[in-house]
Write a protein that holds these residues in place. Structure first.
Motif, PDB file in Angstrom:
ATOM      1  N   ASP A  29    -103.102 -29.397  61.195  1.00 52.21           N
ATOM      2  CA  ASP A  29    -102.591 -30.098  60.012  1.00 52.21           C
ATOM      3  C   ASP A  29    -102.451 -31.604  60.250  1.00 52.21           C
ATOM      4  OD1 ASP A  29    -102.385 -27.895  58.329  1.00 52.21           O
ATOM      5  OD2 ASP A  29    -100.353 -27.408  59.007  1.00 52.21           O
ATOM      6  N   ARG A 317     -97.075 -27.245  52.911  1.00 50.66           N
ATOM      7  CA  ARG A 317     -97.021 -25.981  52.170  1.00 50.66           C
ATOM      8  C   ARG A 317     -95.607 -25.447  51.980  1.00 50.66           C
ATOM      9  NH1 ARG A 317    -101.094 -26.177  55.777  1.00 50.66           N
ATOM     10  NH2 ARG A 317     -99.824 -25.233  57.415  1.00 50.66           N
ATOM     11  N   GLU A 319     -93.515 -24.446  54.148  1.00 53.46           N
ATOM     12  CA  GLU A 319     -93.233 -23.304  55.018  1.00 53.46           C
ATOM     13  C   GLU A 319     -91.988 -23.589  55.854  1.00 53.46           C
ATOM     14  OE1 GLU A 319     -97.994 -22.172  55.432  1.00 53.46           O
ATOM     15  OE2 GLU A 319     -96.885 -22.973  57.172  1.00 53.46           O
TER      16      GLU A 319
END
Length: 389
Positions: A29, A317, A319
């Motif tokens: 990422d 995202r 998360e």
């Protein structure tokens, strides 16, 4: 944002390790685009060893103001962790802070309050929380199936360090440069796990030796006793002076004993909970029957890479993080309380008197001595704790 443009402040032991992992593609990422270190020798080393289009800075604020980065890892000496974390937050830059969160809880509380007012992802590098062994241990303790905690014991002495380690930086093992010794440098992971699994105690009484095994001014040998709200007790023992030390964590509960010894979890489950057994047993030397559970093999912990990847997952995202940045104050509270107890020679109650701790720390900072003729060394931090070949 397809990938996150990442900067790293500080390329000593941990900063270098993080850079290597990023450049090896272990954190997809992120793209490492900027590095800052005020030590020009480290910048020169990085330019010679990192084959990537990285922009280098010798001033952190310049890097943060450059517009080149979206997120930052802080891996500098401890006193500056909150300073640079808040500098990131103020600019809307997501930030991952190396342990410990800071040197004293008063500055970390300020950092946490500042973070609450800024819409950025704020994470702590508590990589031991990625270890499936401790994750399972926490799950069992907090499930309630084994009743209350009665006693906790952690012997963590496999942090052995020779004198050469302490002589590798003028800030190391000084009150003015590092702010503490084994409790603040090596043990934040265990102190974090201890409270993450068992909760915070209500009081701390510590006996600490300062420079017992090394020519340093800070702690290198610690024995601490704690008490919890429910009457349970705990002991935490650590040192950097024990060659071939141990790492054993025990939790005694009403209906089980949990032990992690050298990364292996053993669960001894009693057939009858002890509070019931002691009331019904008719044998003077009776003992609860028990079963040792087979939990199978655990996966290898993703460690630092796992924390960085969770940081990226949160940014891109939403998360879960491994550890939110605000949680760093808990482990630091324990180490601050241990230091304060040793300095005052008495039990320290929690919540901690943060002003008293700060004032006592500053007395030691005022007489702290920086080392001369140091030999700068950057070690491989990815290996095991021990020295076995």
């Amino acid at each position: 944002m397809e990938t996150i443009r990442l900067g790293v402040i500080g390329i000593g032991n941990m900063g270098t390790s993080h850079c290597k992992n990023l450049l090896a593609g272990k954190c997809p990422d992120f793209t490492l685009v900027a590095i800052c270190d005020r030590n020009h020798a480290r910048i020169t080393w990085a330019k010679e060893n990192f084959d990537a289009p990285i922009t280098y800075f010798d001033n952190a604020e310049a890097m943060l103001d450059s517009g080149l980065i979206d997120a930052c890892i802080i891996a500098v000496p401890h006193y500056d962790h909150p300073k640079y974390a808040m500098a990131c937050m103020a600019r809307g830059i997501h930030v991952l802070v190396e342990k410990p969160a800071g040197v004293y809880t008063r500055q970390v509380r300020e950092m946490n309050e500042f973070a609450a007012k800024h819409d950025v992802v704020f994470a702590m590098m508590f990589n031991q929380r990625t270890n499936p062994v401790y994750i399972k241990m926490r799950e069992l303790v907090q499930s309630g199936k084994y009743g209350q905690i009665r006693r906790t014991n952690w012997l963590i002495t496999n942090w052995y360090r020779p004198q050469f380690y302490y002589d590798s930086g003028d800030w190391r093992a000084t009150w003015s440069g590092e702010g503490g010794g084994v409790l603040l440098n090596q043990c934040p992971h265990q102190l974090d796990l201890w409270q993450w699994i068992c909760g915070m105690p209500k009081s701390v009484h510590a006996h600490i030796k300062f420079g017992q095994w090394h020519d340093i001014e800070v702690d290198d040998d610690v024995t601490a006793y704690v008490e919890y709200e429910n009457g349970a007790t705990g002991v935490f023992i650590t040192s950097t002076g024990d060659a071939c030390g141990s790492n054993r964590f025990e939790i005694q509960m009403d209906r089980a004993k949990l032990v992690v010894d050298n990364d292996k979890l053993t669960v001894i489950e009693f057939d009858v909970a002890e509070p019931e057994f002691t009331k019904t047993c008719t044998k003077a030397f009776g003992h609860p029957e028990y079963t040792e559970l087979d939990l199978g093999e655990f996966a290898k912990a993703p460690a630092h890479v796992g924390v960085i990847n969770a940081f990226g997952g949160k940014i891109l995202r939403n998360e879960p993080l491994i550890a939110h940045g605000s949680e760093g104050i808990n482990a630091l509270t324990l180490s601050n309380a241990m230091h304060l107890s040793a300095w005052l020679g008495k039990t320290v109650e929690l919540p901690l008197d943060e002003d008293l701790y700060y004032n006592e720390l500053m007395k030691r900072v005022a007489t702290s001595r920086r080392k001369e003729a140091v030999v700068s060394v950057v070690a491989d931090t990815e290996g095991s704790y021990g020295g076995a070949k």
